[in-house]
Design an enzyme around this catalytic site. Structure first.
Site, PDB file in Angstrom:
ATOM      1  CB  CYS A   1       9.650  63.192 -39.690  1.00 40.91           C
ATOM      2  SG  CYS A   1       8.148  62.192 -39.707  1.00 40.91           S
TER       3      CYS A   1
ATOM      4  CB  CYS B   1       7.948  62.686 -34.803  1.00 38.83           C
ATOM      5  SG  CYS B   1       9.004  62.460 -36.238  1.00 38.83           S
TER       6      CYS B   1
ATOM      7  CG  HIS C   1       7.736  58.277 -38.170  1.00 39.65           C
ATOM      8  ND1 HIS C   1       7.886  59.378 -37.357  1.00 39.65           N
ATOM      9  CD2 HIS C   1       7.719  57.196 -37.345  1.00 39.65           C
ATOM     10  CE1 HIS C   1       7.932  58.992 -36.100  1.00 39.65           C
ATOM     11  NE2 HIS C   1       7.846  57.663 -36.059  1.00 39.65           N
TER      12      HIS C   1
ATOM     13  CG  ASP D   1      27.490  43.974 -46.322  1.00 44.07           C
ATOM     14  OD1 ASP D   1      27.875  44.042 -47.502  1.00 44.07           O
ATOM     15  OD2 ASP D   1      26.339  43.612 -46.019  1.00 44.07           O
TER      16      ASP D   1
ATOM     17  CB  CYS E   1       5.098  63.337 -37.507  1.00 43.57           C
ATOM     18  SG  CYS E   1       5.352  61.575 -37.148  1.00 43.57           S
TER      19      CYS E   1
ATOM     20  CG  ASP F   1      24.114  47.606 -40.141  1.00 45.04           C
ATOM     21  OD1 ASP F   1      24.969  47.110 -39.374  1.00 45.04           O
ATOM     22  OD2 ASP F   1      23.391  46.907 -40.884  1.00 45.04           O
TER      23      ASP F   1
END
Lengths: 392, 392
Positions: free
Chosen positions: A324, A322, A353, A91, A327, A284
């Site tokens: 991931c 999920c 996660h 930014d 999880c 974002d």
């Protein structure tokens, strides 16, 4: 090594595309985890990449103050300094100057402010914002704009928006000087700047608050200057959600279809889906990472607050849908224990996660658009994520 | 599923062996990272395992207070609760009662204390320490012992050591009751205890401060009770380093050669090498993890303090000889920046490196013993790690 955006498929206003950058390609719609000070909080780059992050964001304000853009340029730029070889967006630093710095004074020239770290005085002009980002060498740099609070009067919004347009023109002029000189240039008004990334793209930012005609005026003026992409700024600052969606819809419509559209600072999982539906390609937001550290998990069945006593003996994963690491390896009971015990590992597991959920959502969005079933995906997604009464 | 220790090779007093436990084998000499509250701070289990950790330690005091041993037993034991399927050792809770708890009163019966978290009152007896660890279901449980400060008088040390021996006998008796009853048993003096791990081993602990004859008396009495392994406690509490090495040497010599020897709470990389040379098989210490979070890195060329200004523009890895994730992906300059910026990722990256260094050192120790070159390895190691003037 140059920047290119290609739309690959559309479904209504939603579209799937590819951003090509000097550090590789990004599939859009894309979510960019926020790596404020050169690290996405509580994660390792490897885990980010494994979760499907193709691009991350760095905050110019923070990096300028510490460790400094010149030190980073001497390290070969931000990619090399932080060890992230994929695309990076920075930014302009403006948002943090407006939200974090002390004693700021805005003039036509730029923003004078004092560092929130040590009170040191700085002057961020549009040209300086370009120079700093040139040293950082991100793949996508943003113009300096002024971010107003919500609500602001029409008059204040118009005045600020018009100044942001003038600043955008100065940012573009500065970048053009660099491109024309193909790198280094020095002089009394143009200090030597190390260009860390010769293929850096620059995005303009549309302002105008919640006033449709000001948004349109800003979009037209910004597009007239000409940038590689266009962002919508000044939203997700407290306005009603329907108003945000309506501004996004109206603004996206007047932005060129062949350039990426980036909604800055948003949002919730619902916001991602709703704004993709309105033509947004990039997002974002600190929500998935910040809320993770506070114990809030985004799941396919809504948000859960892991501190809640009802999870004390819950052996199930945070999100049963999920895949991931968190999880597939840990229970809600364990995550709750770690959070209450103040273990850093709680922040790390929750962040893994939440980012996986956000990045997986983007992947599912892209697949639905390609299949031409985005609208039914969207309806089902919105139903699912509100299945739990949000308990946080 | 039972516990077994096999010595595979020796080189002087140093030895390589294998600990077999219900959750798999551990190569010794082994370093056990400390997972205080069910997580090794600032790491994920996956990264621990990738670094070569075969066993980690859990602190009974912390887990008993939060989330509670009964809750953990209802989750199926500590392994399942925390999602670590490899071997686990738990301490007895005694050390933290003596170092962390408030208003403690020691009697022959046990230790009364108040929780450092909420002031709640508890009574930790030898039997209770066994019960709690039975519920946790660690692969190796430790007897409750009293840890004295250094220095203590000979008289106080003797009295405390003799009480620790009596407590050890009570711990062994309690475990024997469980084994005889093959699990659950309840009664007025024997509450129902869920046995989370039927193959749990129990180690005795030798005390006696820095008095060789008291150490010998404690060792003989503890061995006479009979345990699967023997620990040396009450060291690394401020005594001169040579005194520690000398007590370790004398004590290890009187412990049975066919049982593992565990030096509790030590130590520096130099301590590991020096105490392996004196017959130690197992170590645990918070140094690599705690110091990592404070910015101190252990390297093959000595310790470095990453906060030091001389690393601000150092593009080299923390340790040029290290193959860990941190050293292969990030520079000292970046690690310093993250640390000064207060990023959690600094703690995570530093911890990954320090544990990799400790675990790699253990691996090199084992290889040197197997090759019969341990003494030359040891000399070279001690020269290397003191190559830098330790800058922290």
């Amino acid at each position: 090594m140059s920047f290119r955006f290609t739309v690959r498929s559309t479904d209504g206003s939603a579209r799937v595309g590819t951003l090509e950058t000097p550090h590789g390609a990004v599939q859009t719609p894309a979510f960019m985890p926020v790596g404020t000070q050169g690290a996405v909080k509580a994660t390792l780059h490897r885990d980010l990449a494994d979760s499907g992050a193709e691009i991350i964001l760095g905050n110019t304000y923070h990096l300028f103050l510490r460790p400094g853009d010149e030190l980073i340029a001497r390290r070969g730029g931000l990619h090399r300094f932080i060890g992230w070889e994929r695309p990076l967006l920075t930014d302009s630093g403006g948002f943090q100057v407006f939200s974090l710095a002390e004693r700021r004074v805005i003039t036509e020239e730029g923003a004078e402010f004092q560092s929130h770290l040590d009170g040191s005085r700085h002057h961020l002009t549009p040209e300086r914002a370009v120079d700093i980002q040139a040293r950082l060498g991100s793949d996508i740099a943003m113009v300096l704009d002024e971010c107003l609070a919500y609500p602001s009067t029409r008059e204040a919004t118009a005045e600020s928006m018009q100044r942001s347009v003038r600043w955008a023109a100065r940012c573009r002029a500065r970048l053009t000087e660099f491109r024309d000189s193909a790198g280094l240039k020095a002089g009394p008004t143009l200090p030597a700047v190390t260009i860390s990334n010769g293929g850096q793209a620059q995005f303009g930012i549309v302002q105008g608050g919640v006033f449709p005609d000001l948004r349109r005026e800003s979009a037209e003026a910004t597009v007239a200057i000409g940038f590689e992409g266009y962002a919508i700024g000044g939203l997700s600052v407290g306005e009603p959600i329907d108003l945000m969606y309506s501004v996004v819809e109206d603004t996206a419509r007047v932005l060129p279809a062949d350039r990426p559209r980036y909604l800055m600072g948003a949002g919730t999982p619902e916001d991602l889906v709703e704004c993709v539906a309105r033509g947004i390609d990039m997002f974002d937001c600190v929500l998935p990472t910040r809320n993770a550290r506070n114990g809030q998990l985004f799941t396919s069945r809504g948000r859960i607050n892991i501190k809640n006593a009802k999870y004390a003996e819950d052996d199930g994963p945070a999100d049963p849908d999920c895949h991931c690491y968190t999880c597939t390896h840990h229970s809600r009971a364990y995550l709750r224990h770690l959070h209450l015990a103040g273990e850093m590992t709680a922040g790390a597991l929750n962040t893994l996660h939440n980012l996986a959920f956000y990045l997986d959502t983007m992947k599912r969005i892209r697949e639905a658009i390609k299949l031409g079933i985005f609208d039914s995906f969207r309806q089902e997604f919105l139903r699912s994520v509100s299945r739990l009464s949000h308990d946080s």
